[in-house]
Design a protein around this motif. Structure first.
Motif, PDB file in Angstrom:
ATOM      1  N   SER A  30       0.745  -1.362   0.060  1.00  0.00           N
ATOM      2  CA  SER A  30      -0.080  -0.220   0.138  1.00  0.00           C
ATOM      3  C   SER A  30       0.838   1.331   0.017  1.00  0.00           C
ATOM      4  N   ALA A  31       1.965   1.237   0.529  1.00  0.00           N
ATOM      5  CA  ALA A  31       2.889   2.409   0.841  1.00  0.00           C
ATOM      6  C   ALA A  31       3.749   2.494  -0.542  1.00  0.00           C
ATOM      7  N   ILE A  32       4.126   1.622  -1.079  1.00  0.00           N
ATOM      8  CA  ILE A  32       5.424   1.455  -2.280  1.00  0.00           C
ATOM      9  C   ILE A  32       4.853   0.601  -3.411  1.00  0.00           C
ATOM     10  N   PRO A  33       4.719   1.322  -4.503  1.00  0.00           N
ATOM     11  CA  PRO A  33       4.163   0.840  -5.860  1.00  0.00           C
ATOM     12  C   PRO A  33       5.197  -0.435  -6.210  1.00  0.00           C
ATOM     13  N   ARG A  34       4.601  -1.306  -6.787  1.00  0.00           N
ATOM     14  CA  ARG A  34       5.671  -2.432  -7.149  1.00  0.00           C
ATOM     15  C   ARG A  34       6.807  -1.990  -8.108  1.00  0.00           C
ATOM     16  N   SER A  35       6.511  -1.145  -8.927  1.00  0.00           N
ATOM     17  CA  SER A  35       7.301  -0.556 -10.086  1.00  0.00           C
ATOM     18  C   SER A  35       8.511  -0.031  -9.201  1.00  0.00           C
ATOM     19  N   ALA A  36       8.752   0.597  -8.158  1.00  0.00           N
ATOM     20  CA  ALA A  36       9.683   0.902  -7.335  1.00  0.00           C
ATOM     21  C   ALA A  36      10.968  -0.009  -7.010  1.00  0.00           C
ATOM     22  N   TRP A  37      10.716  -1.291  -6.933  1.00  0.00           N
ATOM     23  CA  TRP A  37      11.621  -2.230  -6.513  1.00  0.00           C
ATOM     24  C   TRP A  37      12.370  -2.663  -7.894  1.00  0.00           C
TER      25      TRP A  37
END
Length: 319
Positions: A240-247
């Protein structure tokens, strides 16, 4: 003197793979392993029996090509870490078979050890703060407490959920590591400067209203949270806090366990002896936690130009 291959073709035993798996399992059970470790190894032995031709296959007929095919089969299904574990287990199993006189060749000796690529992302402090805010907003104070304890102590999740309100003695938090059995006394005054967090204050917050013997991280009725439930709750708030694309492409999101690595990296920058804090016997183990896995800036070596005055030798960046 016979070579390894000659010895392998003239075994002193007609023992089957299934029979030796039982004997080898009995042997490793005498090595004072932890119950979970022993259970995992016995499971791996059974998988090897199936992969190498079944329990009726004669042990001495197994060749390097058979072992390579079996381990590669597991690797190709995406279970890279399991293929490494099976390689290590098979190596031990055949070495003991040689000692017992059942074979003359260890087929694993000729194979390269699998090298799994670690795809789990590291966690940054900013990302952890974002996750913590979501947990607070959702009223999961128990999860916030677990996050803070893990960050300020560097403890594994299995140890965090076992801490009790009365595990305090002489201004220290007493911990027995579930994985290694190492006993530690962590000073309550230990402070992670960059996070502005002190163990004493975290413990006081978690102990508020508790009785001796109560768990620091528990349900409203005092029952414990299983570490898997805590991991799932953390992952839900993380998503909820971090979009998957950020990884990053091909990377897996950071799990609760990555707080341990983040704690090590932040404490090392502070000058803390992180090997002692994490309870490791070897510095090389601690150094594995210090690897940022490209979650931050990387150091690039500068190529010098002839005749030009020397400048910085490295430049920080990320490509």
């Amino acid at each position: 003197m016979l070579c390894h291959h000659c010895c392998a073709t003239l075994p002193a035993s007609k023992m089957s793979l299934g029979q030796w798996a039982i004997e080898f399992g009995t042997l490793i059970a005498t090595r004072n392993l932890k119950p979970k470790t022993l259970a995992d190894r016995l499971s791996q032995i059974q998988q090897l029996v199936l992969l190498l031709g079944g329990p009726d296959r004669q042990l001495s007929t197994i060749r390097p090509v058979d072992a390579a095919t079996a381990i590669r089969c597991v690797w190709d299904t995406g279970r890279e870490h399991l293929s490494l574990r099976l390689h290590i287990e098979a190596d031990d199993m055949f070495n003991e078979a040689i000692i017992a006189g059942h074979v003359g060749l260890n087929p694993i000796t000729h194979l390269r050890r699998p090298r799994p690529v670690v795809r789990r992302s590291r966690l940054t402090f900013e990302q952890l703060q974002a996750i913590r805010r979501i947990s607070t907003r959702r009223g999961r104070q128990w999860l916030v407490g677990a996050i803070d304890i893990a960050l300020v102590t560097g403890l594994r999740i299995g140890d965090v959920v076992r801490l009790q309100a009365d595990h305090i003695s002489d201004d220290h938090l007493l911990v027995k590591h579930q994985k290694t059995g190492v006993r530690q006394a962590i000073p309550l005054d230990i402070r992670l400067d960059a996070a502005r967090i002190v163990l004493r204050k975290v413990i006081d917050r978690c102990r508020d209203g508790m009785k001796p013997g109560d768990l620091l991280i528990c349900r409203s009725d005092g029952r414990p949270y299983h570490k898997n439930y805590l991991t799932s709750a953390f992952s839900a708030d993380r998503d909820s806090a971090i979009p998957r694309s950020a990884w990053g492409e091909g990377k897996k999101p950071a799990t609760f366990h990555e707080i341990r690595s983040l704690s090590e990296r932040m404490y090392r920058a502070q000058g803390q002896d992180t090997k002692a804090l994490l309870g490791h016997k070897r510095q090389s183990t601690t150094d594995l936690y210090n690897d940022e896995r490209d979650c931050g800036s990387v150091s690039y070596k500068v190529v010098p130009i002839a005749g030009r005055k020397k400048g910085p030798t490295h430049v920080a960046g990320h490509v």
